[in-house]
Motif scaffolding. Structure first.
Motif, mmCIF file in Angstrom:
data_model
loop_
_atom_site.group_PDB
_atom_site.id
_atom_site.type_symbol
_atom_site.label_atom_id
_atom_site.label_comp_id
_atom_site.label_asym_id
_atom_site.label_seq_id
_atom_site.Cartn_x
_atom_site.Cartn_y
_atom_site.Cartn_z
ATOM 1 N N PHE A 19 1.000 -0.725 -0.320
ATOM 2 C CA PHE A 19 0.051 0.037 0.134
ATOM 3 C C PHE A 19 1.185 1.428 0.080
ATOM 4 N N GLN A 20 2.394 1.242 0.628
ATOM 5 C CA GLN A 20 2.867 1.903 0.600
ATOM 6 C C GLN A 20 4.015 2.632 -0.794
ATOM 7 N N SER A 21 3.940 1.366 -1.002
ATOM 8 C CA SER A 21 4.445 1.696 -2.202
ATOM 9 C C SER A 21 4.088 1.652 -3.931
ATOM 10 N N PHE A 22 2.720 1.319 -3.217
ATOM 11 C CA PHE A 22 1.780 1.735 -4.668
ATOM 12 C C PHE A 22 1.304 3.935 -4.291
ATOM 13 N N ALA A 23 1.136 4.213 -2.737
ATOM 14 C CA ALA A 23 1.332 5.590 -2.419
ATOM 15 C C ALA A 23 2.350 6.465 -3.102
ATOM 16 N N LEU A 24 3.442 6.085 -3.076
ATOM 17 C CA LEU A 24 4.794 6.612 -3.809
ATOM 18 C C LEU A 24 4.497 6.198 -4.853
ATOM 19 N N PHE A 25 4.100 5.473 -5.583
ATOM 20 C CA PHE A 25 4.316 5.047 -7.258
ATOM 21 C C PHE A 25 3.327 6.106 -7.685
ATOM 22 N N ARG A 26 1.925 5.761 -7.369
ATOM 23 C CA ARG A 26 0.949 7.454 -7.655
ATOM 24 C C ARG A 26 1.146 8.785 -7.451
ATOM 25 N N SER A 27 2.374 9.164 -6.801
ATOM 26 C CA SER A 27 2.159 10.667 -6.121
ATOM 27 C C SER A 27 2.973 11.208 -7.084
ATOM 28 N N ARG A 28 4.082 10.434 -8.632
ATOM 29 C CA ARG A 28 4.073 11.116 -9.484
ATOM 30 C C ARG A 28 3.961 10.742 -10.528
ATOM 31 N N PRO A 29 3.199 11.507 -10.985
ATOM 32 C CA PRO A 29 2.461 11.435 -11.687
ATOM 33 C C PRO A 29 3.775 11.470 -13.354
ATOM 34 N N ALA A 30 5.279 12.645 -13.330
ATOM 35 C CA ALA A 30 5.681 13.048 -14.205
ATOM 36 C C ALA A 30 6.366 12.104 -15.141
ATOM 37 N N SER A 31 6.523 11.052 -13.949
ATOM 38 C CA SER A 31 7.320 9.789 -14.220
ATOM 39 C C SER A 31 6.486 9.002 -14.944
ATOM 40 N N ASN A 89 -4.983 11.008 -0.744
ATOM 41 C CA ASN A 89 -5.550 11.257 -2.054
ATOM 42 C C ASN A 89 -4.449 10.948 -2.702
ATOM 43 N N SER A 90 -5.086 10.405 -3.984
ATOM 44 C CA SER A 90 -3.593 10.182 -5.088
ATOM 45 C C SER A 90 -4.491 11.395 -5.858
ATOM 46 N N PRO A 91 -2.932 12.391 -6.945
ATOM 47 C CA PRO A 91 -3.248 13.379 -7.950
ATOM 48 C C PRO A 91 -4.583 13.150 -8.633
ATOM 49 N N PRO A 92 -5.057 13.944 -9.228
ATOM 50 C CA PRO A 92 -6.601 13.873 -10.345
ATOM 51 C C PRO A 92 -5.861 12.968 -11.407
ATOM 52 N N TYR A 93 -5.624 12.171 -11.617
ATOM 53 C CA TYR A 93 -5.578 11.133 -12.575
ATOM 54 C C TYR A 93 -6.699 11.211 -13.590
ATOM 55 N N ASP A 94 -7.657 10.932 -13.134
ATOM 56 C CA ASP A 94 -9.480 11.172 -13.853
ATOM 57 C C ASP A 94 -9.598 12.824 -14.529
ATOM 58 N N ASP A 95 -8.907 13.423 -14.495
ATOM 59 C CA ASP A 95 -9.214 14.930 -14.621
ATOM 60 C C ASP A 95 -7.694 15.534 -15.209
ATOM 61 N N PRO A 96 -7.963 15.233 -16.424
ATOM 62 C CA PRO A 96 -6.865 15.521 -17.441
ATOM 63 C C PRO A 96 -6.280 17.087 -17.356
ATOM 64 N N ALA A 109 -6.946 18.898 -14.725
ATOM 65 C CA ALA A 109 -6.146 19.621 -13.380
ATOM 66 C C ALA A 109 -4.628 18.759 -13.047
ATOM 67 N N LEU A 110 -4.566 17.891 -14.413
ATOM 68 C CA LEU A 110 -3.077 16.552 -13.827
ATOM 69 C C LEU A 110 -2.356 17.579 -14.661
ATOM 70 N N ALA A 111 -2.681 17.960 -15.755
ATOM 71 C CA ALA A 111 -1.416 19.003 -16.497
ATOM 72 C C ALA A 111 -1.188 20.084 -16.087
ATOM 73 N N SER A 112 -1.966 21.034 -15.528
ATOM 74 C CA SER A 112 -1.925 22.057 -14.508
ATOM 75 C C SER A 112 -0.867 22.090 -13.180
ATOM 76 N N MET A 113 -1.038 20.947 -12.505
ATOM 77 C CA MET A 113 -0.822 20.300 -11.360
ATOM 78 C C MET A 113 1.149 20.030 -11.843
ATOM 79 N N LEU A 114 0.582 19.816 -13.080
ATOM 80 C CA LEU A 114 2.491 18.745 -13.768
ATOM 81 C C LEU A 114 3.638 19.834 -14.097
ATOM 82 N N ILE A 115 2.952 21.283 -14.598
ATOM 83 C CA ILE A 115 3.438 22.677 -14.684
ATOM 84 C C ILE A 115 4.574 23.608 -13.748
ATOM 85 N N PRO A 116 5.725 23.222 -14.206
ATOM 86 C CA PRO A 116 6.507 23.937 -12.113
ATOM 87 C C PRO A 116 5.629 25.051 -12.827
ATOM 88 N N PRO A 117 6.128 26.076 -11.647
ATOM 89 C CA PRO A 117 6.077 27.441 -11.189
ATOM 90 C C PRO A 117 6.696 28.072 -11.774
#
Length: 636
Positions: free
Chosen positions: A187-199, A417-424, A426-434
């Protein structure tokens, strides 16, 4: 010495032409006329099934014979509920065959070995649990492995918890603990896996964005499995009699499998709440269990070590440093005493890694709240982390060392909570660095998306607030009374213009750092130096969150107008524990000397030569007959 019995699957064949384990796999009958028919058409599903059959048959032929014998023997032991054979196969056989045949590759899939176990679905679920644990520990799991391991875990817990009655299954305590421990680790490994959408690849993003991907390894499902209420432990903590406990728990509570599984699930809840950052609730779920080494039944060493590590993390993050130091010191002392008993355990490496992390956390506790701890434990802490302690005691320049030790010793915290994978979008805005000119670039919440970094920032702020304490404390120890203006002059060595108000704020920080809420002196279980005040240990009925304000500093001061009055109190060292430990050590050494064989009697060469020169019977001493007081023979 009795010859140790070797399991049937462990005996290697002596002859090259030994009979192989040949389990025929049924194949569909076919004739040449079938393939010569020009009108024959195979649909894609039938073709894939046939190809899968052929692949499974080829994979089955690749399995070594000793592995086939092991699986057959393992399955029969599980069917017979032969706990001794199951324990032997699990702790010894699986590990030995893994090192010999599957150190760098996967074990055969469950569908491949299904003919060996007559397609027993319960055993195949248990086999998949071992299979995916091997993939996670020795190999790199892909996204399919992560989803399939979750599905298998759901099937296993549904069978154990949602059957019509207690299941007829007997598993050793080590395996039950490893099931819970591995379930939380995945469970911990999957949570860390899904928390990095950029890769993530496109296929992984699609799977994580699907409905099944959102439900897989969710915090709710994991907590729902572990939160199964253990009425037996609760009744035991309330002091119920055996008859009352049996009436409360029913038929499930009388089974050792469900008792141990419920106890290990509570330890798992402690770990999950720590990973999610809810340290108060983590300690709350342990109130019916306690933190002492007196478990309700014999538990593996890894259970005690994991419990103490995560409970100590809770106290550390709640800034109850003496309580954290007490928990770490107690379990590290126990691990040192029991080291000889778990040296050959398959969990030995994991226990050592967790113990080393606790030594690092104990070094941080000593820096944040210097108190007298157990000498044996502190000697190891100074040996391993003496240089780091010295750097951290210098103030701000030790911040990087503090952060390095904290990141090494703390668990990898996760987000519920996981990143918004169901909302492309919101996910794209999350991946844009400030951008540097964006106001969000100065927002700490953007930088601290990682939960571990958030907890690191909280611990580092506490460390930075105590940086003036060390220099201020060393100055105040030199005086019994001191003028505030003079103290300000001593501290303003750099000419930075330190005023009395700033020095007063430092002294208030020092005053606050010398007091904290703790249960060290109120529960009567263990003192700050790791010695027990009584023989009861930590009782489950005591609240782990309880306690009262207590002083942990040996220096106190009072400000009277412009004068600072200092009073230093020295705590007398307790010698009882030192004498007890050394007396036990002397007794062990004496027992070892008594048990060791006597050395052979050797006669010096000169004495042998002289005895050879004397004629036999001339002047040989008389060894029999009555003797007088000085050794002479009585004359009749």
């Amino acid at each position: 010495m009795a010859h140790q019995r070797v399991a049937l699957w462990a005996a290697e064949p002596d002859l090259d032409d030994a009979d192989d384990v040949d389990i025929p796999i049924p194949m569909p009958s076919s004739t040449n006329e079938m393939y010569d028919d020009p009108n024959l058409q195979l649909d894609e599903g039938s073709l894939q099934a046939m190809q899968q059959h052929i692949a499974q048959q080829a994979a089955f032929a690749q399995i070594p014979d000793v592995v086939k014998r092991f699986i057959v023997h393992f399955h029969q032991a599980v069917l017979d509920n032969n706990l001794q054979e199951v324990t032997l196969a699990y702790e010894s056989g699986w590990t030995r065959l893994t090192e010999k045949y599957y150190a760098k590759t996967e074990w055969p899939e469950a569908e491949t070995i299904a003919p060996l176990v007559n397609d027993d679905q319960i055993f195949l679920i248990l086999y998949r649990e071992l299979y995916y644990r091997h993939v996670y520990s020795r190999l790199q799991p892909n996204v399919d492995d992560r989803f399939h391991s979750y599905e298998n875990s759901c099937e296993l817990f549904n069978y154990l918890l949602n059957s019509d009655g207690p299941v007829p299954l007997s598993l050793p305590a080590n395996w039950l603990w490893d099931i819970i421990d591995e379930f939380i680790y995945q469970f911990q490994s999957f949570a860390l896996f899904r928390s990095r959408p950029a890769s993530k690849t496109d296929d992984e993003l699609t799977m994580l964005g699907s409905e099944g991907g959102a439900q897989a390894w969710s915090s709710y499902s994991v907590l729902n499995v572990l939160v199964a209420r253990n009425e037996w432990l609760k009744a035991r903590a309330e002091g119920k009699t055996d008859e009352e406990i049996e009436e409360i728990v029913g038929e499930y509570g009388t089974k050792p499998l469900y008792r141990m599984l419920g106890y290990f699930s509570i330890i798992g809840l402690l770990r999950v709440h720590v990973l999610l950052g809810d340290f108060t609730l983590a300690l709350k779920v342990m109130e019916n269990v306690g933190l002492g080494q007196k478990a309700p039944f014999t538990a593996p060493t890894a259970v005690h070590v994991s419990t103490a590590y995560h409970a100590g993390i809770c106290y550390f993050m709640l800034r109850r440093i003496p309580d954290a130091a007490r928990v770490f010191t107690g379990v590290l002392n126990w691990v040192m005493r029991a080291r000889q008993y778990h040296t050959r355990s398959y969990q030995y490496d994991q226990i050592n890694k967790t113990a080393d992390r606790m030594y690092a956390l104990l070094a941080l506790c000593y820096v944040l709240a210097p108190t007298r701890l157990d000498d044996n434990v502190m000697n190891i802490v100074r040996e391993r982390y003496g240089d780091q302690i010295g750097r951290m005691c210098r103030g701000e320049e030790g911040l990087s060392t503090f952060e390095e030790l904290f990141l090494y010793a703390c668990p990898k915290f996760i987000c519920a909570n996981s990143p918004p994978y169901d909302d492309p979008a919101a996910l794209a805005s999350m991946l844009i660095p400030p951008t540097p000119t964006s106001p969000s670039s100065q927002n700490p919440s953007v930088v601290l998306n990682d939960p571990t970094q958030r907890h690191l920032r909280a611990a580092s702020s506490h460390f930075m607030s105590l940086t003036p304490v060390s220099s201020l404390k060393s100055l105040l120890k030199l005086y019994t009374s001191l003028d505030a203006q003079k103290l300000t002059g001593f501290l303003d060595t750099s000419g930075a213009g330190v005023d009395e108000e700033e020095v007063l704020s430092w002294m208030m920080v020092m005053k606050n750092a010398g007091r904290c809420v703790g249960r060290v002196n109120t529960s009567g279980s263990t003192a700050a130096n790791g010695e027990k005040d009584n023989d009861e240990g930590s009782r489950p009925s005591e609240s782990l969150l309880g306690g009262e304000w207590m002083s942990i500093s040996d220096l106190n001061f009072v400000i009277d107008q412009n004068m600072v009055h200092i009073a230093e109190s020295t705590v007398g060292r307790r010698y009882a524990g030192w004498f007890i430990r050394n007396s036990e050590h002397a007794a062990r050494v004496l027992d070892g000397i008594k048990a060791s064989p006597l050395p052979p009697r050797t006669i010096p060469a000169q004495v042998q030569k002289k005895s050879a020169e004397v004629p036999k019977g001339e002047s040989a001493p008389r060894t029999t007959g009555p003797k007088v007081a000085w050794g002479g023979v009585k004359v009749a």
